[in-house]
Write an enzyme that holds these catalytic residues in place. Structure first.
Site, PDB file in Angstrom:
ATOM      1  N   PHE A   1      52.922  40.463  38.387  1.00  0.00           N
ATOM      2  CA  PHE A   1      53.447  41.790  38.718  1.00  0.00           C
ATOM      3  C   PHE A   1      53.847  42.539  37.453  1.00  0.00           C
ATOM      4  CE2 PHE A   1      54.353  39.384  42.646  1.00  0.00           C
ATOM      5  CZ  PHE A   1      53.678  40.201  43.547  1.00  0.00           C
TER       6      PHE A   1
ATOM      7  N   THR B   1      45.463  44.252  51.236  1.00  0.00           N
ATOM      8  CA  THR B   1      44.790  43.093  50.650  1.00  0.00           C
ATOM      9  C   THR B   1      44.304  42.144  51.734  1.00  0.00           C
ATOM     10  OG1 THR B   1      46.041  43.253  48.584  1.00  0.00           O
ATOM     11  CG2 THR B   1      45.111  41.099  49.118  1.00  0.00           C
ATOM     12  N   THR B   2      45.093  41.978  52.781  1.00  0.00           N
ATOM     13  CA  THR B   2      44.695  41.115  53.894  1.00  0.00           C
ATOM     14  C   THR B   2      43.408  41.618  54.530  1.00  0.00           C
ATOM     15  OG1 THR B   2      47.004  40.567  54.316  1.00  0.00           O
ATOM     16  CG2 THR B   2      45.455  40.139  56.087  1.00  0.00           C
TER      17      THR B   2
ATOM     18  N   GLU C   1      44.268  45.992  44.351  1.00  0.00           N
ATOM     19  CA  GLU C   1      45.425  46.619  43.680  1.00  0.00           C
ATOM     20  C   GLU C   1      45.040  47.387  42.407  1.00  0.00           C
ATOM     21  OE1 GLU C   1      48.041  46.583  45.412  1.00  0.00           O
ATOM     22  OE2 GLU C   1      48.396  44.659  46.363  1.00  0.00           O
TER      23      GLU C   1
END
Length: 199
Positions: free
Chosen positions: A94, A44-45, A131
């Site tokens: 989540f 994700t970074t 994701e």
């Protein structure tokens, strides 16, 4: 000139020739599909880094966060004021916390509608499906739907897919696949996720 310096110069000239040939051969211009996958940290970074790059050139960017949406995100906090950035969040957080397949599926499909809109918009230069691999793994979305939306996007639009265990179809259709390897991770040694470093 010493023998060592001469050998170094010859090696660099050979390398430059090789790089120049590859640059000259890369002449196709179009949007790309990039997949950041693997068990290691940083998927994700890396995506947010590319978002920052695109915004830096004044391009419009859309980000869909399928998992970490309710969690703090330093990159999103820093960039959300940019008028060229649109972020849509799957509001359940989540999925292993909610443990409710029906509500998670509904939330996923609701935010997926935003993704489909972005993927059809020729004004959006980059779309990040953060994701999304989990949504496919858990069966909240089917791979054919995702594949079709990515394949039919505007020709100049690029897409980044992040998440572990990327579906083989996404890997096959990608132009670039980067796998993050979990060589060592602080969390496994009992270190808490650190604000400004991990999120």
């Amino acid at each position: 000139m010493s023998d060592r310096e001469q050998r170094h110069r010859q090696a660099m000239q050979k390398l430059k020739s090789h790089v120049d040939e590859r640059v000259a051969a890369a002449s196709e211009q179009r949007g790309q599909v990039l997949v950041f996958t693997g068990n290691g940290k940083g998927k994700t970074t890396a995506a947010w880094g590319t978002v920052t790059r695109a915004l830096g050139y004044g391009y419009r960017v859309g980000v869909i966060q399928f998992i970490k949406g309710l969690w703090e995100c330093g990159e999103r906090e820093r960039l959300q004021a940019d008028d060229n950035l649109e972020v849509a969040i799957m509001a359940t957080g989540f999925t292993w916390e909610t443990q409710n397949r029906e509500s998670d599926t509904a939330a996923c499909r609701e935010v997926w509608q935003q993704a489909e809109r972005m993927l059809a918009d020729p004004q959006i230069y980059l779309v990040v499906l953060d994701e999304i691999t989990y949504m496919l793994k858990f069966g909240y979305l089917d791979i054919e739907t995702v594949q079709q939306a990515i394949a039919n996007r505007p020709v100049e639009q690029s897409v980044i897919v992040t998440g572990r265990n990327a579906h083989r179809t996404l890997i096959e259709m990608a132009d670039t696949v980067t796998e993050m390897n979990d060589t060592k991770h602080a969390f496994n040694a009992g270190l808490e996720a650190r604000r400004g470093i991990d999120f």
